[in-house]
Design an enzyme around this catalytic site. Structure first.
Site, PDB file in Angstrom:
ATOM      1  N   ALA A   9       5.356  -5.270   0.376  1.00  7.77           N
ATOM      2  CA  ALA A   9       5.160  -3.849   0.044  1.00  7.77           C
ATOM      3  C   ALA A   9       6.484  -3.112  -0.096  1.00  7.77           C
ATOM      4  O   ALA A   9       6.565  -1.918   0.117  1.00  7.77           O
ATOM      5  CB  ALA A   9       4.314  -3.194   1.133  1.00  7.77           C
ATOM      6  N   ALA A  10       7.532  -3.841  -0.476  1.00  7.80           N
ATOM      7  CA  ALA A  10       8.858  -3.207  -0.499  1.00  7.80           C
ATOM      8  C   ALA A  10       9.269  -2.711  -1.880  1.00  7.80           C
ATOM      9  O   ALA A  10      10.304  -2.065  -2.024  1.00  7.80           O
ATOM     10  CB  ALA A  10       9.900  -4.184   0.042  1.00  7.80           C
ATOM     11  N   ARG A  15       7.141   3.004 -11.799  1.00  6.33           N
ATOM     12  CA  ARG A  15       6.212   3.414 -12.856  1.00  6.33           C
ATOM     13  C   ARG A  15       5.206   4.457 -12.391  1.00  6.33           C
ATOM     14  O   ARG A  15       4.508   5.060 -13.195  1.00  6.33           O
ATOM     15  CB  ARG A  15       5.482   2.170 -13.400  1.00  6.33           C
ATOM     16  CG  ARG A  15       6.353   1.322 -14.294  1.00  6.33           C
ATOM     17  CD  ARG A  15       5.714  -0.014 -14.604  1.00  6.33           C
ATOM     18  NE  ARG A  15       5.892  -0.968 -13.503  1.00  6.33           N
ATOM     19  CZ  ARG A  15       5.366  -2.188 -13.475  1.00  6.33           C
ATOM     20  NH1 ARG A  15       4.610  -2.600 -14.476  1.00  6.33           N
ATOM     21  NH2 ARG A  15       5.580  -2.990 -12.451  1.00  6.33           N
ATOM     22  N   GLY A 137       2.514 -13.426 -14.461  1.00  4.86           N
ATOM     23  CA  GLY A 137       3.023 -14.788 -14.513  1.00  4.86           C
ATOM     24  C   GLY A 137       1.907 -15.711 -15.003  1.00  4.86           C
ATOM     25  O   GLY A 137       0.738 -15.493 -14.712  1.00  4.86           O
ATOM     26  N   ARG A 331     -15.292  26.493   8.541  1.00  3.38           N
ATOM     27  CA  ARG A 331     -13.935  26.088   8.882  1.00  3.38           C
ATOM     28  C   ARG A 331     -13.958  25.515  10.290  1.00  3.38           C
ATOM     29  O   ARG A 331     -14.847  25.806  11.079  1.00  3.38           O
ATOM     30  CB  ARG A 331     -12.999  27.292   8.773  1.00  3.38           C
ATOM     31  CG  ARG A 331     -12.719  27.692   7.313  1.00  3.38           C
ATOM     32  CD  ARG A 331     -12.177  29.101   7.236  1.00  3.38           C
ATOM     33  NE  ARG A 331     -10.991  29.241   8.060  1.00  3.38           N
ATOM     34  CZ  ARG A 331     -10.597  30.394   8.612  1.00  3.38           C
ATOM     35  NH1 ARG A 331     -11.293  31.491   8.428  1.00  3.38           N
ATOM     36  NH2 ARG A 331      -9.514  30.436   9.337  1.00  3.38           N
ATOM     37  N   ALA A 421     -27.813  49.432  11.168  1.00  2.00           N
ATOM     38  CA  ALA A 421     -27.046  49.105   9.967  1.00  2.00           C
ATOM     39  C   ALA A 421     -25.812  49.997   9.861  1.00  2.00           C
ATOM     40  O   ALA A 421     -25.836  51.161  10.246  1.00  2.00           O
ATOM     41  CB  ALA A 421     -27.928  49.278   8.733  1.00  2.00           C
TER      42      ALA A 421
HETATM   43  C1  UD1 Z   1       4.227 -10.561  -9.504  1.00  2.00           C
HETATM   44  C2  UD1 Z   1       4.347 -12.073  -9.765  1.00  2.00           C
HETATM   45  C3  UD1 Z   1       3.551 -12.426 -11.012  1.00  2.00           C
HETATM   46  C4  UD1 Z   1       2.108 -11.996 -10.836  1.00  2.00           C
HETATM   47  C5  UD1 Z   1       2.016 -10.509 -10.468  1.00  2.00           C
HETATM   48  C6  UD1 Z   1       0.587 -10.188 -10.087  1.00  2.00           C
HETATM   49  C7  UD1 Z   1       6.538 -12.803  -8.963  1.00  2.00           C
HETATM   50  C8  UD1 Z   1       7.923 -13.183  -9.340  1.00  2.00           C
HETATM   51  N1  UD1 Z   1       5.726 -12.440  -9.957  1.00  2.00           N
HETATM   52  O1  UD1 Z   1       4.836  -9.887 -10.600  1.00  2.00           O
HETATM   53  O2  UD1 Z   1       3.582 -13.821 -11.239  1.00  2.00           O
HETATM   54  O3  UD1 Z   1       1.396 -12.254 -12.031  1.00  2.00           O
HETATM   55  O4  UD1 Z   1       2.850 -10.199  -9.349  1.00  2.00           O
HETATM   56  O5  UD1 Z   1       0.422  -8.817  -9.833  1.00  2.00           O
HETATM   57  O6  UD1 Z   1       6.185 -12.891  -7.802  1.00  2.00           O
HETATM   58  N2  UD1 Z   1       8.017  -6.756  -3.699  1.00  2.00           N
HETATM   59  C9  UD1 Z   1       8.787  -6.708  -2.552  1.00  2.00           C
HETATM   60  N3  UD1 Z   1      10.113  -6.936  -2.646  1.00  2.00           N
HETATM   61  C10 UD1 Z   1      10.748  -7.228  -3.814  1.00  2.00           C
HETATM   62  C11 UD1 Z   1       9.945  -7.258  -5.002  1.00  2.00           C
HETATM   63  C12 UD1 Z   1       8.590  -7.032  -4.905  1.00  2.00           C
HETATM   64  O7  UD1 Z   1       8.268  -6.460  -1.464  1.00  2.00           O
HETATM   65  O8  UD1 Z   1      11.964  -7.437  -3.819  1.00  2.00           O
HETATM   66  C13 UD1 Z   1       6.570  -6.512  -3.589  1.00  2.00           C
HETATM   67  C14 UD1 Z   1       6.086  -5.278  -4.340  1.00  2.00           C
HETATM   68  O9  UD1 Z   1       6.062  -4.156  -3.483  1.00  2.00           O
HETATM   69  C15 UD1 Z   1       4.683  -5.675  -4.766  1.00  2.00           C
HETATM   70  C16 UD1 Z   1       4.735  -7.184  -4.876  1.00  2.00           C
HETATM   71  O10 UD1 Z   1       5.879  -7.600  -4.155  1.00  2.00           O
HETATM   72  O11 UD1 Z   1       3.712  -5.337  -3.761  1.00  2.00           O
HETATM   73  C17 UD1 Z   1       4.832  -7.644  -6.337  1.00  2.00           C
HETATM   74  O12 UD1 Z   1       6.005  -7.141  -6.917  1.00  2.00           O
HETATM   75  P1  UD1 Z   1       6.067  -6.662  -8.427  1.00  2.00           P
HETATM   76  O13 UD1 Z   1       7.463  -6.281  -8.737  1.00  2.00           O
HETATM   77  O14 UD1 Z   1       5.000  -5.676  -8.681  1.00  2.00           O
HETATM   78  O15 UD1 Z   1       5.744  -8.060  -9.160  1.00  2.00           O
HETATM   79  P2  UD1 Z   1       5.158  -8.276 -10.601  1.00  2.00           P
HETATM   80  O16 UD1 Z   1       6.203  -8.078 -11.614  1.00  2.00           O
HETATM   81  O17 UD1 Z   1       3.905  -7.488 -10.735  1.00  2.00           O
HETATM   82 CA    CA Z   2       2.823  -5.662  -9.526  1.00  3.01          CA
END
Ligand code: UD1
Ligand code: CA
Length: 457
Positions: A9-10, A15, A137, A331, A421
Site C-alpha cells: 500500500a505504499a 492518478r 502484466g 442531531r 399560544a
Molecule cells: C501491478 C503488477 C501487474 C498487475 C497489476 C494488477 C508489478 C510489477 N506489476 O502493476 O503485473 O497486472 O499490478 O493490478 O507488480 N506498491 C508499493 N510500493 C511500490 C510500488 C507499488 O507498495 O514501490 C503497491 C501500490 O501501492 C499498489 C500495488 O503495490 O497497491 C501495485 O502497484 P502499482 O504501481 O499500482 O502496480 P501496477 O502497475 O498496477
Molecule cells: Ca495498480
C-alpha cells in the site's frame, strides 16, 4: 503452513489527483485499505503486514486501531522491493499471501482457494481473463499450458500484448523460497523497478510449481487507480451490499439508489425507498419503513416505525411505532420512546421524548427532557442557548404547549400544564394549570384608520 498476509500500500496514487493518499480514498464509507485489511483478517492469519510509504503517517493514523504490523517502504522502488521490506518480519515456515491496497473487492472465498493451492514447493498465482488487458502484466504460458513468467505491459512484445490472461498481483508463496527469489530480482526493465512479478520466472527456474487460479470474477480483482475506477468499484460494492440486503429480506425500491457506508443491521420486512444513505452503524427493527431521500447515521430505529421523506437522522435512538418526518432533523444525541410523532420541519437535538409525545410542525426541541403524552404545539421553540451557555428544559408528562410558544431554558414545565399560544415563558410553569405569557388582546373603540390625502395637483 501458518499464513502471513502482506498488503502492498505504499504507492503514490498520482492518478487520483488528490491530497488524500490513494489507499485512504473511501469506498462504501471506508478507506480502500480497510476493505483489504478486513478480508485479510477474515482468513485468520498469524499476522498481517501493511507496507506503507507515500503519505504514510496519515495512512497509519487513519487506521491506527487495526491489528497489523506497519512496515515502512521509504522509497517506492517497485512491488518486489515493497514486499522485500516486510520479509524480515515473517518466519521461514509461513505461506505468504500478497494483497494490494488498491484491489479492494477481492473475496475471501477466492483467497482461501488460492492459499490452499500454495505449498512448500508451490506458488499460487491469481490471474484473470481480462476483456481489456491494457495496463496489466501478462501471464506467459508454455505449449503445455504451464505458467513460465509474467511480463509487464511496458516490457511486453507485440505477441505477448495479445495475451488476455493477466496478473491480478495477488499471489501466495512459501516464505523461505520467496526470500531467496526476492533477493535475486533486478530492476533492469522498462520502469527501472524491482518487479514482484519476476519471482515467477525464478520459481520456474528453481523447479517450483506455479499454480494459476483464474479469478471467478473480474470485478473482485479490479484495481483502483483513478476516480473513474473508484466510482466503478463503488457501484459494484453497492450492488453486492444491496444484493445481500435483498436476499436477507429487505425490500429496496431501487438497489442502485441506496448507499450503505458502514453497517446496516435489520429485522424482517424492512422497506427502503430511493436515495437513502446509511452511514456508520444503523439498526432497523422489524417492519421499519424508510421514505425517499433520507440520510441516517449511527441510529437505531424500533419496530414498525415509519420515517417519511427527506429526513436527516444523526445519532438517535428511535423507539417502536414512531412516525418521523417528512423533513425532520435529528442531531446528536436523542432518544425517543414508543409512539412518538415528529413532523415536518422539526429539529430535535440532545433530547429525550417519552411515549406518545408529539411535535408535529415547525419546532425546535433542544437539550430537553420531554415526558410522555406531551403535545408540542406548532412553532414551539425551546430556547436552550443564551449566547454563551446551553441550558436544559424539562417538560413533564401530559404538557401541551400552545402554538408559537417559546420556552426559555433553564425551565421546568410541570405535568399537565398548558401553555397558551404565543407565550414566552422564562419562569417555572406550574403543573395542571393554564399559563399565558403574552400581551392581552385589547380592542380600541372609536379608532379610525388614517386616510390617504389626495395629492395636490
Ligand atoms: C501491478 C503488477 C501487474 C498487475 C497489476 C494488477 C508489478 C510489477 N506489476 O502493476 O503485473 O497486472 O499490478 O493490478 O507488480 N506498491 C508499493 N510500493 C511500490 C510500488 C507499488 O507498495 O514501490 C503497491 C501500490 O501501492 C499498489 C500495488 O503495490 O497497491 C501495485 O502497484 P502499482 O504501481 O499500482 O502496480 P501496477 O502497475 O498496477
Ligand atoms: Ca495498480
Amino acid at each position: 503452513m501458518p499464513l502471513s498476509v502482506v498488503i502492498l500500500a505504499a504507492g503514490q496514487g498520482k492518478r487520483m489527483k488528490s491530497d488524500l493518499p490513494k489507499v485512504l480514498q473511501p469506498l462504501a464509507g471506508r478507506p480502500l485499505l480497510k476493505h483489504v485489511i478486513d478480508v485479510a483478517q477474515s482468513l485468520e492469519p498469524a499476522d498481517v503486514h501493511v507496507v506503507y510509504g507515500h503519505g504514510g503517517e496519515r495512512v497509519r493514523e487513519a487506521l491506527r486501531d487495526e491489528k497489523v504490523n506497519w512496515v515502512l517502504q521509504a522509497e517506492q522502488l517497485g512491488t518486489g522491493h515493497a514486499l522485500m521490506q516486510a520479509m524480515p518480519h515473517i518466519a521461514a515456515d509461513r505461506t505468504v499471501l500478497v494483497l494490494y491496497g488498491d484491489v479492494p473487492l477481492i473475496q475471501q472465498s477466492t483467497l482461501t482457494q488460492l492459499v490452499e493451492l500454495a505449498g512448500p514447493r508451490t506458488v499460487s498465482l491469481l490471474t484473470m481473463m481480462a476483456n481489456d488487458p491494457n495496463g496489466y502484466g501478462r501471464i506467459v504460458r508454455n505449449a503445455r499450458g504451464q505458467v513460465q513468467k509474467i511480463v509487464e505491459q511496458k516490457d511486453a512484445t507485440k505477441t505477448q500484448l495479445k495475451i488476455r490472461e493477466c496478473n491480478t498481483g495477488i499471489l501466495a508463496a512459501p516464505a523461505k523460497a520467496l526470500k531467496s527469489w526476492l533477493s535475486r530480482i533486478k530492476n533492469n526493465n522498462a520502469q527501472g523497478e524491482y518487479y514482484l512479478t519476476d519471482i515467477i520466472a525464478l520459481a520456474v527456474k528453481d523447479k517450483v510449481k506455479v499454480a494459476a487460479l483464474v479469478s471467478p470474477t473480474v470485478a473482485e480483482v479490479l484495481g483502483v487507480n483513478d476516480k473513474v475506477q473508484l466510482a466503478e468499484v463503488e457501484a459494484l460494492r453497492r450492488q453486492q451490499i444491496c444484493r445481500d440486503l435483498m436476499l436477507a429480506g429487505v425490500t429496496l425500491a431501487d438497489p442502485a439508489r441506496v448507499d450503505v457506508r458502514g453497517t446496516l443491521r435489520h429485522g424482517s420486512d424492512v422497506f427502503v425507498d430511493v436515495n437513502v444513505v446509511f452511514e456508520g452503524t444503523v439498526v432497523l427493527g422489524n417492519r421499519v419503513r424508510i421514505g425517499p431521500n433520507c440520510v441516517i447515521r449511527n441510529a437505531q430505529i424500533g419496530d414498525d416505525t415509519e420515517v417519511f421523506a427527506s429526513c436527516v437522522i444523526d445519532n438517535a435512538n428511535i423507539g417502536p411505532r414512531c412516525q418521523i418526518g417528512p423533513f425532520a432533523r435529528f442531531r446528536p444525541t436523542s432518544t425517543l420512546a414508543e409512539g412518538v410523532h415528529i413532523g415536518n420541519f422539526v429539529e430535535v437535538k440532545n433530547s429525550s421524548m417519552g411515549a406518545g409525545s408529539k411535535a408535529n410542525h415547525l419546532s425546535y426541541v433542544g437539550d430537553a427532557q420531554v415526558g410522555s403524552r406531551v403535545n408540542i404545539g406548532a412553532g414551539t421553540i425551546v430556547a436552550n442557548y443564551d449566547g454563551a451557555n446551553k441550558h436544559r428544559t424539562i417538560i413533564e408528562d401530559d404538557v401541551h404547549t400552545g402554538s408559537n410558544s417559546v420556552l426559555v431554558a433553564p425551565i421546568t414545565v410541570g405535568s399537565g400544564a398548558t401553555i397558551g399560544a404565543g407565550s414566552t415563558v422564562a419562569k417555572q410553569v406550574p403543573p395542571g394549570k393554564l399559563t399565558v405569557a403574552r400581551a392581552r388582546q385589547v380592542t380600541i373603540e372609536g379608532w379610525q384608520r388614517p386616510k390617504k390625502q389626495p395629492k395636490a395637483s
